[in-house]
Scaffold this motif. Sequence first.
Motif, PDB file in Angstrom:
ATOM      1  N   ILE A 170       0.884  -1.164   0.000  1.00 20.48           N
ATOM      2  CA  ILE A 170       0.000   0.000   0.000  1.00 20.48           C
ATOM      3  C   ILE A 170       0.917   1.208   0.000  1.00 20.48           C
ATOM      4  N   GLY A 171       0.903   1.948  -1.094  1.00 14.52           N
ATOM      5  CA  GLY A 171       1.841   3.056  -1.239  1.00 14.52           C
ATOM      6  C   GLY A 171       3.247   2.494  -1.335  1.00 14.52           C
ATOM      7  N   ASP A 172       4.110   2.890  -0.393  1.00 16.32           N
ATOM      8  CA  ASP A 172       5.498   2.418  -0.412  1.00 16.32           C
ATOM      9  C   ASP A 172       5.792   1.444   0.726  1.00 16.32           C
ATOM     10  N   THR A 173       4.737   0.920   1.371  1.00 20.25           N
ATOM     11  CA  THR A 173       4.923   0.069   2.538  1.00 20.25           C
ATOM     12  C   THR A 173       4.242  -1.274   2.324  1.00 20.25           C
ATOM     13  N   LEU A 174       4.875  -2.338   2.803  1.00 20.56           N
ATOM     14  CA  LEU A 174       4.297  -3.671   2.749  1.00 20.56           C
ATOM     15  C   LEU A 174       3.486  -3.889   4.029  1.00 20.56           C
ATOM     16  N   TRP A 175       2.187  -4.145   3.891  1.00 20.97           N
ATOM     17  CA  TRP A 175       1.282  -4.309   5.022  1.00 20.97           C
ATOM     18  C   TRP A 175       0.706  -5.722   5.042  1.00 20.97           C
ATOM     19  N   THR A 176       0.365  -6.181   6.246  1.00 22.06           N
ATOM     20  CA  THR A 176      -0.394  -7.413   6.401  1.00 22.06           C
ATOM     21  C   THR A 176      -1.860  -7.025   6.377  1.00 22.06           C
ATOM     22  N   VAL A 177      -2.646  -7.658   5.488  1.00 24.90           N
ATOM     23  CA  VAL A 177      -4.074  -7.351   5.386  1.00 24.90           C
ATOM     24  C   VAL A 177      -4.884  -8.598   5.683  1.00 24.90           C
ATOM     25  N   ARG A 178      -6.105  -8.397   6.175  1.00 25.44           N
ATOM     26  CA  ARG A 178      -7.000  -9.517   6.467  1.00 25.44           C
ATOM     27  C   ARG A 178      -8.430  -9.121   6.148  1.00 25.44           C
ATOM     28  N   SER A 179      -9.268 -10.157   5.994  1.00 25.01           N
ATOM     29  CA  SER A 179     -10.676  -9.940   5.680  1.00 25.01           C
ATOM     30  C   SER A 179     -11.491 -11.101   6.218  1.00 25.01           C
ATOM     31  N   GLY A 238      -6.300  -8.704  -7.403  1.00 22.11           N
ATOM     32  CA  GLY A 238      -6.684  -7.679  -8.368  1.00 22.11           C
ATOM     33  C   GLY A 238      -7.982  -6.961  -8.021  1.00 22.11           C
ATOM     34  N   THR A 239      -8.632  -7.359  -6.922  1.00 26.30           N
ATOM     35  CA  THR A 239      -9.888  -6.723  -6.501  1.00 26.30           C
ATOM     36  C   THR A 239      -9.581  -5.402  -5.800  1.00 26.30           C
ATOM     37  N   LYS A 240     -10.389  -4.398  -6.075  1.00 27.64           N
ATOM     38  CA  LYS A 240     -10.233  -3.117  -5.404  1.00 27.64           C
ATOM     39  C   LYS A 240     -10.859  -3.238  -4.011  1.00 27.64           C
ATOM     40  N   VAL A 241     -10.082  -2.878  -2.973  1.00 29.45           N
ATOM     41  CA  VAL A 241     -10.540  -2.983  -1.588  1.00 29.45           C
ATOM     42  C   VAL A 241     -10.403  -1.641  -0.877  1.00 29.45           C
ATOM     43  N   ARG A 242     -11.125  -1.519   0.233  1.00 27.50           N
ATOM     44  CA  ARG A 242     -11.111  -0.304   1.059  1.00 27.50           C
ATOM     45  C   ARG A 242     -10.650  -0.685   2.461  1.00 27.50           C
ATOM     46  N   ILE A 243      -9.816   0.149   3.056  1.00 27.98           N
ATOM     47  CA  ILE A 243      -9.352  -0.070   4.432  1.00 27.98           C
ATOM     48  C   ILE A 243     -10.476   0.346   5.375  1.00 27.98           C
ATOM     49  N   VAL A 244     -10.844  -0.576   6.293  1.00 23.80           N
ATOM     50  CA  VAL A 244     -11.935  -0.299   7.227  1.00 23.80           C
ATOM     51  C   VAL A 244     -11.473  -0.261   8.680  1.00 23.80           C
ATOM     52  N   GLY A 245     -10.214  -0.571   8.940  1.00 24.14           N
ATOM     53  CA  GLY A 245      -9.698  -0.534  10.305  1.00 24.14           C
ATOM     54  C   GLY A 245      -8.466  -1.393  10.413  1.00 24.14           C
ATOM     55  N   GLY A 246      -8.169  -1.802  11.660  1.00 28.22           N
ATOM     56  CA  GLY A 246      -7.027  -2.674  11.887  1.00 28.22           C
ATOM     57  C   GLY A 246      -6.253  -2.298  13.126  1.00 28.22           C
ATOM     58  N   THR A 247      -5.081  -2.899  13.234  1.00 31.51           N
ATOM     59  CA  THR A 247      -4.173  -2.616  14.343  1.00 31.51           C
ATOM     60  C   THR A 247      -2.909  -1.996  13.764  1.00 31.51           C
ATOM     61  N   GLN A 248      -1.901  -1.822  14.589  1.00 27.86           N
ATOM     62  CA  GLN A 248      -0.660  -1.226  14.101  1.00 27.86           C
ATOM     63  C   GLN A 248       0.046  -2.104  13.068  1.00 27.86           C
ATOM     64  N   GLN A 249      -0.156  -3.416  13.151  1.00 28.86           N
ATOM     65  CA  GLN A 249       0.529  -4.317  12.241  1.00 28.86           C
ATOM     66  C   GLN A 249      -0.365  -4.870  11.138  1.00 28.86           C
ATOM     67  N   ILE A 256      -4.040  -4.649   8.705  1.00 25.47           N
ATOM     68  CA  ILE A 256      -5.100  -3.798   8.195  1.00 25.47           C
ATOM     69  C   ILE A 256      -6.290  -4.665   7.799  1.00 25.47           C
ATOM     70  N   ASP A 257      -7.493  -4.261   8.222  1.00 24.32           N
ATOM     71  CA  ASP A 257      -8.736  -4.925   7.832  1.00 24.32           C
ATOM     72  C   ASP A 257      -9.262  -4.260   6.573  1.00 24.32           C
ATOM     73  N   VAL A 258      -9.642  -5.077   5.588  1.00 27.49           N
ATOM     74  CA  VAL A 258     -10.147  -4.553   4.328  1.00 27.49           C
ATOM     75  C   VAL A 258     -11.482  -5.187   3.972  1.00 27.49           C
ATOM     76  N   GLU A 259     -12.206  -4.510   3.079  1.00 23.82           N
ATOM     77  CA  GLU A 259     -13.433  -5.069   2.508  1.00 23.82           C
ATOM     78  C   GLU A 259     -13.433  -4.725   1.023  1.00 23.82           C
ATOM     79  N   SER A 260     -14.101  -5.550   0.278  1.00 25.17           N
ATOM     80  CA  SER A 260     -14.179  -5.350  -1.165  1.00 25.17           C
ATOM     81  C   SER A 260     -15.022  -4.119  -1.472  1.00 25.17           C
ATOM     82  N   VAL A 261     -14.598  -3.353  -2.476  1.00 27.00           N
ATOM     83  CA  VAL A 261     -15.361  -2.194  -2.902  1.00 27.00           C
ATOM     84  C   VAL A 261     -16.381  -2.668  -3.939  1.00 27.00           C
TER      85      VAL A 261
END
Length: 146
Positions: free
Chosen positions: A111-120, A127-138, A140-145
């Motif tokens: 995401i941008g210039d950083t490698l993040w751990t994402v979960r759903s 290739g699906t477009k997703v939106r960040i909905v929350g998470g912790t410091q390490q 990120i919670d995402v949902e499909s747009v």
Amino acid sequence: MELTPALIWLGIGVVLGIIEVLGASGFLIGAAVAAIAMALATWIFPGLEVVPQVIIFAIAATGATFIYFKFFRSTDPRPGVDLHDKVATMVGQQFTLDDTLTANSETKTRIGDTLWTVRSNVDIQKGTKVRIVGGTQQTIDVESVA
């Protein structure tokens, strides 16, 4: 060189500006601007007495400080969000998922210039477009747009 009121006010404005740059959090910007404005006023009107200068400076500094805080508080992009909480500042941002994400698992994505751990909570294909909905410091919670 004669030390005129204009040079004195200019010096006060510069000193207040330097102190502001060193970390006064915006409280001295109005006073610095007012002092520089007083330098200009005393240069244009050299006969202005000291007491009216101080009164005009006090009024101008108060007004400039009020305008400064009113302007910058109204342009805060995310009021109430701790700027040190990176995930909270990213909520609502959209990006394309690099890898397939299965329900209740995690994957890494850029995401941008950083490698993040994402979960759903649901399966999301690569290739699906997703939106960040929350998470912790390490993570990120995402949902499909939709």
